[in-house]
Design an enzyme around this catalytic site. Structure first.
Site, short mmCIF file in Angstrom:
data_model
loop_
_atom_site.label_atom_id
_atom_site.label_comp_id
_atom_site.label_asym_id
_atom_site.label_seq_id
_atom_site.Cartn_x
_atom_site.Cartn_y
_atom_site.Cartn_z
N HIS A 98 0.84 -1.21 0.00
CA HIS A 98 0.00 0.00 0.00
C HIS A 98 0.86 1.25 0.00
CE1 HIS A 98 0.47 1.01 4.37
NE2 HIS A 98 0.60 -0.29 4.51
N ASP A 100 -0.43 4.38 0.85
CA ASP A 100 -0.92 5.41 1.78
C ASP A 100 -0.22 5.27 3.12
OD1 ASP A 100 -2.35 2.94 2.19
OD2 ASP A 100 -3.74 4.02 3.49
N ASP A 132 6.43 1.55 6.43
CA ASP A 132 5.04 1.12 6.34
C ASP A 132 4.28 2.04 5.39
OD1 ASP A 132 2.58 -0.03 6.80
OD2 ASP A 132 2.27 0.90 8.75
N GLU A 166 -5.12 1.33 2.76
CA GLU A 166 -4.88 0.31 3.78
C GLU A 166 -4.93 0.88 5.18
OE1 GLU A 166 -2.84 -2.43 6.50
OE2 GLU A 166 -2.32 -0.35 6.03
N GLU A 167 -4.40 2.09 5.37
CA GLU A 167 -4.38 2.69 6.69
C GLU A 167 -5.74 3.22 7.12
OE1 GLU A 167 -2.02 2.09 8.42
OE2 GLU A 167 -0.10 2.24 7.39
N ASP A 195 4.40 -6.28 4.35
CA ASP A 195 3.78 -5.19 5.12
C ASP A 195 3.80 -5.56 6.60
OD1 ASP A 195 2.47 -2.87 5.81
OD2 ASP A 195 0.48 -3.61 5.29
N HIS A 412 3.55 3.76 12.30
CA HIS A 412 2.39 4.44 12.88
C HIS A 412 2.78 5.42 13.99
CE1 HIS A 412 -0.96 1.40 11.56
NE2 HIS A 412 0.00 1.49 10.67
#
Length: 443
Positions: A98, A100, A132, A166-167, A195, A412
């Site tokens: 991903h 994003d 990520d 995805e996030e 991931d 994150h």
């Protein structure tokens, strides 16, 4: 070792700096999927990824997913589909990632600008999305680049599926993948996802299971507008007070979920499973390094890993509607929204978890004797990385999770990073995987 790996490895080493610059370009695009104002940048990122693949000779399609449910003024970012090679004599490997990222602001506590890739003397590359999942996504692109420049034949037919939500729950992707299972993905022999992360910092790992995630909102509203506490304090039911009270009833400070019935949903731990943890190469020092502190709950490696993998957890993530800027403001917010999630494990079904959460919050809300309106809602759910099982079901093939980053990468969080060593050696690893899987006989 496959004979073509040496020149491939050598070329990856030679291209180290261009590969870092490619990641720098990617990190600079602020593709935060959760924020409406950033949606144009998410779309821009999707087109950037597509252009990178096109430049290397891949056949690329941008597939639109329509409008975002609940925010119909927003278009969902496109899925980037790409095919590199179509030799019927070669295996076809589908890779997912991903483009994003999570939100990030310098004021959150970042030591560097979060969207400006910064490489320190230890080779740590700091930037939102570095690990990520932009670094791993670029790993697949770098593999194609290195093979072309080294003059090494690409060992497989490569299919790419890169999404931009995805996030924020992979909105629209599950239906898309299921529809494309017998179409675009029909000749897939295996699926690979990068991931996730190493368990520690020195030893690579393979992941064969992940906890799921149920994400909830708890909205409390009462007054018709924000109020001045000097005038209305103590005279009206305050939404923030109700919210804090209810959130505190969900989980205790030792990480125990307080919602009745949750424990009964968990698959029992077998003796064989219990015995697996002792042999795992991991230590509490590893865990404390990844935490950046010694604020661990469990005193042992075994207890920590079981809490991390085997048992559910409940985390409180944030509050919308409350005053959060620096300084003092004596406002009573008229409406606040709290966000929390439950990481689910085997035997826990999403609908059962949501029923127990809703029943518990409604029962506790009644005890408050508040006149405020209280609503709990499931925002999104998934059994693991949201799309993993969907790929398995849609293709009928095994899914391998092959990580690039390490346990200290802080995805994150503030100061997210990817070590240069992991980026370069990880690119080699992903490439080696393609070479070795190419040697297996076709079905």
């Amino acid at each position: 070792m496959a004979p073509q790996l040496d020149p491939f490895f050598q070329k990856v080493d030679e291209l180290k700096q261009p590969f870092i610059e490619r990641l720098r370009e990617a990190v600079a695009i602020q593709s935060v999927s959760a924020q409406a104002e950033s949606r144009p940048d998410v779309v821009k990122m999707g087109h950037w990824v597509a252009d990178q693949l096109k430049t290397l000779g891949a056949e690329v399609e941008l597939r639109e997913l329509g409008k975002e449910p609940g925010r119909e003024h927003l278009d969902l970012p496109p899925v980037v589909l790409a095919r590199y090679g179509s030799d019927p004599k070669k295996r076809t490997i589908l890779v997912y990632g991903h483009y994003d990222v999570q939100p990030a602001e310098k004021e959150d506590g970042w030591a560097t600008e979060p969207f400006d890739l910064t490489v320190d003397e230890q080779g740590r590359m700091f930037g939102r999305g570095s690990t990520d999942d932009k670094g791993p996504v670029l790993g697949w692109i770098n593999i194609i680049d290195a093979h072309k420049q080294a003059g090494v034949e690409f060992p497989v037919n490569l299919l790419c599926c890169f999404e931009g939500m995805e996030e924020f729950g992979s909105l629209g992707l599950e239906e898309f993948v299921k529809a494309e299972g017998p179409k675009y993905f029909k000749d897939t022999d295996a699926v690979c996802i990068s991931d996730n992360y190493w368990l520690g910092t020195e030893k690579p790992c393979l992941t064969y299971g992940l906890r799921g995630c149920n994400y909830y909102s708890l909205t409390i509203s009462g007054p018709g507008q924000d109020l001045h506490s000097g005038v209305f304090g103590g005279t009206a039911h305050e939404p923030m007070t109700d919210l804090v009270t209810l959130l505190a009833k969900l989980v205790d400070c030792q990480g125990n979920i307080l919602i009745p019935g949750i424990k009964e949903l968990i698959a029992p731990v077998t003796d064989d499973e219990q015995g697996l943890y002792d042999a795992i190469t991991y230590s509490m020092d590893d865990f404390h390094i990844s935490l950046g502190s010694e604020t661990s709950i469990m005193p042992t490696k075994e207890g920590t890993l079981m809490r991390r993998w085997r048992f559910p957890s409940l985390s409180i993530h944030g509050v919308e509607g409350a005053y959060s800027a620096p300084g003092c403001k004596t406002v009573i917010p008229a409406k606040v929204l709290g966000k929390f999630s439950i990481r689910t494990v085997p035997n826990m079904q999403s609908e059962d978890v949501t029923r127990l959460v809703t029943e518990f919050i409604n029962a506790e809300a009644a005890k408050l004797q508040t006149k405020n309106k209280i609503e709990v809602a499931l925002m999104h759910d998934g059994k693991c990385i949201p799309i993993t099982l969907t790929f398995e079901e849609a293709t009928g093939k095994n899914v391998l999770l092959l990580p690039m980053g390490s346990s200290t990468d802080a995805p994150h969080s503030i100061n997210e990073k990817l070590d240069t060593r992991n980026y370069i050696e990880g690119t080699k690893l992903l490439g080696a995987y393609l070479h070795y899987v190419a040697e297996e006989p076709l079905n």
